[in-house]
Write a protein that holds these residues in place. Structure first.
Motif: not given
Lengths: 485, 305, 259
Positions: C101-105
């Motif tokens: 989820t790195y990119a959305q957080t």
């Protein structure tokens, strides 16, 4: 939420069985078993609490300046170890220029807080400025290797460390265009003495105790910060980068940015440590920021377990207390004998054989002593070498030749050869080799190594790194890792 | 012009030494994909061995052999002895780690480097020893082209370096072991399945790599004379850099990288500044990595997904 | 949705893909089949940005993504699994999903270090999302398995976890590289259903490489057959499976005639 549901179909090949496989393996015997036990059973909170109580108690009760200095140095070293653990342990980057950032921080503090350039910046300005500058330097160094593998980063950073040293040494006579005289910036190999002390919130730091408390706060904050980062978004992303950069990229993680971030964080921590270290030492010298320190920090991270925060703490303790112990002959002898006896006991596999081996070692020593006196070999008078409790006890047993260096060297080479042989020998041969190695080890230690504490320390570190990589590459508190090649 | 010529000759000689060290890094990297950090210290051991052979033969002043023969024996004994050391290091420090993570052998190599350096310090003390070349080869001996003089020590080193490089190329390209080595470099698993004795090839690789380092060590002793336990670090670093500049794993790359590095270093020392020569070399390394990340002769790696 | 136009991928003298055109419409499940070495995985690697195509273009929603960094391609909405399963083996099951989820957080190193409320809240949301995604596979990856390291999982569960991880990046298009490889018949049946549910419940467009013809038959709206980097057939499962060129590619020259 983690309820222990028993899987419906427990059979060969199902998850449950595979999952337990590791537990079965990790129930080890001996010392390593105890380490595993402590690691798994004692809750982290309790461990940190005990550590904090100890550290605070130490600062409040101990007034011995020598001990406080060691403790302060240990704290600096611990902070450095934590910093390197971020770079190497979390993100898996081999940063061999790490001490250069430490040195940069120290020199930057010296230049902004001494008569060298006649700059006396207030601490609340100089320290943050230096930390930010060091971080930026880290960013610059990481630029050329951002698209490349760990090996390339290793060469760039190693070379950077070397260049840093050369620049510092050579910057004692710089001629600027348009000026006749050369300017001494760094003091060359003489270093820069007479630095200002820290002054924070109107309080001027005077004694080592002041710095001890400051360092305690710094280390505590670092520990909390790093632990938190490790558990959350960025920490997870770092681990994915270490595990499998390609998969990580395919999950939308910008691998290069994260690598650089780890590198920059490491540099910033090292820079901060540098300022405090310079203030404590009240001077900076370039030879404090060379390879030996780098290997010491690496040894600490690896010994404790790369990627493990408790591991870094343990590693830093061991690696900074060890040199102090080795410096004093009495302590070093006791430590050496204890480790040797434990090692022989562990390798003997059983008390009977341990007793047998021990008596064989004693016999061997006596035999050598008798033969040498029969041949009337020249010896060193006992009064000159038997100074500590251990060597006094050994003096009736151990042969101390007059030419300690020659015989010590011969025995040292023999010892290395025997240890190497031992590692690949058959069980039956090992049985006879063990007491022989133990005896020669005592001989070499007492005859040769005891008088060369610095070299000995390095030898121990070197040996430890090789052996650790073979026996327990994850270090003492690190997790066993599964690697797919 | 003559100054430039002189610097070039010096640079090429130095470059020959770097190239031999760089070859050792590249050979090992090609086969095992590990950076042998201990290589610089292997070079140091080679230099010491050469020194002790010189002493044993009565050198530097009272040699009972003709000088060329003495030098030959110094090289031969040092190369064979150090080559064996290379095999031993591989056996005990790297082979147990062949199946472990990428970082483990690097750390182990760091450990070996520390061990070798400090063992040398313990055994030979921290004093700097000297080959004292000028007492058996007069520095006036040599020849000149115009104003550029090539003294006989430099000439010997240059010729020998090129002979060794040529021999190495022949070995890699024409012999069974050399071919096996290249096969392993391309695909180790496939090579094993084709019945190549990987242990034997790795042993040979380490032997040759260490022997080349030893030759470089003896050359350095003859050229600059000083030998000490810490002498391996900087040349090791330079050789490593040369290998990276040329493209690590590439044999012609290591040769070219070494020669280039030697010339650049010599020229910057001659024209810019002696004190900051490492800094300029560092800039060269950075430039190469930015412009040609795989080195001058390196091939672009194909990612396997 | 996803368009591959005149794509050529060459490694030295070897042409792995030549002049390939593929269009995948929104909500479609397209299977790519073909013998080993046909260029299927190479195709995935080009689409996801691991390789830069020699020639041609890849369009997502009409915008070119060819040659973009894999992380960028993923952020634009393409997620994938790998043929040889590339999990983060030493991280726990749930961490594998949370990491994706790195990119959305958003929380950065400072907010995490300070433990700011926003960062704590985000952490909770990420965990909840990961738990939800893992429950997509029924009880296979839930409960006590969350905290276990990924390497302790069975082969089939690793493949499931990889799908969950890909879903965590909120993709529009999902590329599955042999999702049923190494699974037993029961598990294969399950994964077939899962792929169907991925489309209906997660609103995904799916491109699958698969060797198991039962799976291909069960899921595909359309099948594309590749051989030596060239498209040899395209259409419904039945038409492609009986296409003479496809049979020849799998069984060798002349097989089609004998049949």
């Amino acid at each position: 939420m983690t309820e222990q549901t028993t899987p419906e179909n427990l059979g060969i090949g199902t998850d449950e069985w595979v999952a337990q496989h590791e537990k079965r393996l990790s129930r080890r015997a001996g010392l390593l078993g105890i380490v595993d036990f402590l690691n798994q059973k004692v809750s982290p909170l309790v461990r940190y609490l005990l550590l904090a109580i100890f550290a605070v108690g130490f600062g409040a009760l101990v007034h011995n300046l020598y001990l406080l200095r060691i403790a302060a140095n240990l704290a600096v070293f611990l902070a450095l170890t934590l910093g390197l653990n971020v770079v190497m342990g979390f993100a898996g980057l081999l940063d061999l220029g790490f001490v250069a950032f430490f040195g940069f921080g120290a020199y930057a503090y010296a230049l902004t807080s001494s008569a060298q350039l006649n700059q006396h910046w207030p601490t609340y300005l100089s320290v943050p400025a230096i930390v930010i500058t060091t971080a930026f330097l880290g960013y610059l160094v990481s630029l050329p290797s951002r698209r490349l593998f760990g090996d390339y980063l290793a060469i760039v950073t190693l070379f950077f460390g070397q260049v840093f040293i050369q620049l510092i040494i050579s910057s004692d006579s710089i001629t600027f265009p348009g000026h006749e005289d050369s300017v001494d910036i760094t003091g060359g190999s003489n270093g820069i003495p007479g630095l200002d002390q820290f002054k924070l919130f109107g309080y001027t730091f005077k004694t080592i105790t002041d710095y001890y408390w400051l360092l305690l706060v710094v280390v505590a904050l670092l520990l909390v910060a790093i632990t938190r980062v490790d558990r959350t978004r960025v920490g997870r992303a770092w681990r994915t980068v270490r595990e499998d950069p390609l998969a990580s990229q395919s999950m939308g993680i910008k691998v290069n940015n994260l690598k650089m971030l780890a590198f920059i964080v490491g540099a910033a921590i090292a820079g901060l440590c540098g300022t405090i270290y310079a203030a404590i030492q009240n001077a900076v010298f370039i030879n404090g920021f060379d390879m030996p320190l780098l290997t010491l920090i690496y040894a600490a991270v690896i010994l404790g377990g790369s990627g493990s925060i408790p591991g870094s703490i343990l590693g830093a303790f061991v690696m900074s207390v060890l040199p102090e112990i080795l410096r004093v002959q009495n302590y070093s002898e006791i430590l050496f004998l204890t480790v040797l006896i434990l090692a022989v006991a562990a390798l003997s596999k059983g008390w009977k054989r341990f007793g047998f081996n021990a008596s064989l070692v004693i016999l061997l020593g006596l035999l050598v002593k008798v033969i040498s006196s029969a041949l009337s070999l020249a010896t060193t008078p006992t009064s000159t070498w038997a100074v500590g409790p251990v060597s006094k006890a050994l003096k009736y047993w151990l042969l101390m030749p007059a030419n300690r260096i020659l015989w010590g060297n011969i025995a040292f080479v023999l010892l290395i050869a025997l240890i190497a042989n031992y590692s690949i020998a058959k069980e039956r041969v090992k049985f006879y080799l063990l007491p022989l190695i133990a005896f020669i080890a005592i001989f070499v230690w007492e005859v040769r190594l005891v008088i060369e504490p610095n070299t000995t320390r390095q030898l121990i570190i070197g040996m430890m790194l090789v052996v650790l990589m073979i026996v327990r590459p994850q270090g003492f508190l690190g997790k066993t890792r599964v690697e797919v090649l | 012009m003559s100054y430039l010529g002189q610097q070039l000759v010096n640079g090429l000689t130095l470059g020959g030494v770097y190239a031999l060290i760089a070859l050792g890094y590249s050979l090992v990297y090609g086969v095992l994909q590990i950076l042998n950090f201990a290589h610089g210290d292997v070079y140091m051991v080679g230099a010491f061995l050469g020194y002790f052979v010189e002493l044993a033969l009565g050198g530097p002043t009272k040699s009972f052999l003709p000088v060329p023969l003495m030098i030959f024996i110094m090289f031969a004994v040092s190369m064979i002895g150090t080559g064996l050391l290379g095999i031993i290091i591989e056996r005990f420090a790297y082979r147990p780690l062949r199946k472990s993570s990428r970082i483990a052998p690097l750390i182990s190599a760091l450990g070996v480097s520390i061990l070798l350096q400090n063992a040398a310090q313990l055994l030979f003390s921290a004093n700097i020893r000297s080959y004292d070349t000028s007492s058996f080869i007069p520095s006036t001996l040599g020849f000149s082209i115009g104003d550029v003089t090539v003294d006989s020590v430099r000439l010997t080193v240059l010729i020998l370096a090129f002979v060794l490089m040529f021999a190495l190329s022949r070995w890699v390209n024409k012999t069974q072991v050399g071919r096996a080595m290249r096969a392993i470099a391309v695909d180790r698993d496939a090579a094993v399945m084709m019945g190549i004795d990987i242990d034997k090839v790795i042993r040979w690789t380490f032997f040759v790599s260490a022997a080349l380092a030893a030759a470089a060590g003896v050359m350095n002793g003859l050229l600059l004379r000083g030998v000490s336990s810490g002498m391996g670090f900087v040349p090791g670093l330079k050789g490593f850099t040369a290998a990276v500049i040329g493209g690590i794993g590439s044999i012609p790359g290591a040769m070219a990288g070494g020669l280039l590095l030697g010339v650049v270093e010599s020229l910057t020392q001659g024209y810019l500044s002696t004190n900051f020569s490492d800094f300029y070399t560092f800039l060269l390394l950075i430039a190469v990595m930015l412009l040609r990340p795989n080195g001058l002769f390196g091939k672009k790696a194909i990612v396997k997904a | 949705m996803l368009e591959i136009k005149k794509l050529t991928m060459q490694f030295g003298a070897l042409k792995s893909i030549s002049d390939l055109d593929i269009t995948v419409n929104k909500g479609e499940i397209v299977s790519v089949i073909g013998p080993n070495g046909a260029g299927k995985t190479t195709l995935f690697n080009v689409v996801t940005g691991i390789y830069k195509p020699t020639e041609g273009d890849v369009l997502l929603d009409g915008k070119s993504i060819a040659g973009k960094d894999p992380a960028v391609v993923n952020r634009l909405g393409i997620a994938r699994t790998f043929q040889n399963v590339r999990l983060f083996l030493n991280m726990s099951v749930i961490e594998n999903v949370m990491a994706a989820t790195y990119a959305q957080t958003k929380s950065n190193i400072f907010s995490s270090a300070l433990g700011l409320p926003a960062s704590r809240k985000e952490e909770k949301e990420v965990r909840a999302k990961a738990e939800e995604l893992l429950s997509f596979f029924g009880t296979r990856l839930t409960g006590y398995r969350w905290e276990q390291p990924a390497y302790s999982l069975s082969y089939a569960n690793r493949r499931r976890l990889e799908i969950a991880r890909a879903l965590a990046t909120n993709p529009k298009v999902l590329l599955l590289d042999e999702p049923a490889a190494g699974m037993n018949p029961k598990e294969t049946q399950e994964i077939t259903e899962v792929i169907g549910r991925l489309r209906s419940e997660k609103d995904l467009t799916i491109l699958v490489i698969e060797h198991d013809m039962h799976v291909v038959e069960g899921i595909s709206d359309r099948v594309i057959a590749l051989d030596h980097g060239v498209k040899i057939a395209e259409g419904s499962f039945d038409s492609v499976a009986t296409h003479p060129d496809v049979v020849e590619a799998y069984l060798g020259k002349g097989s089609a005639d004998r049949k």
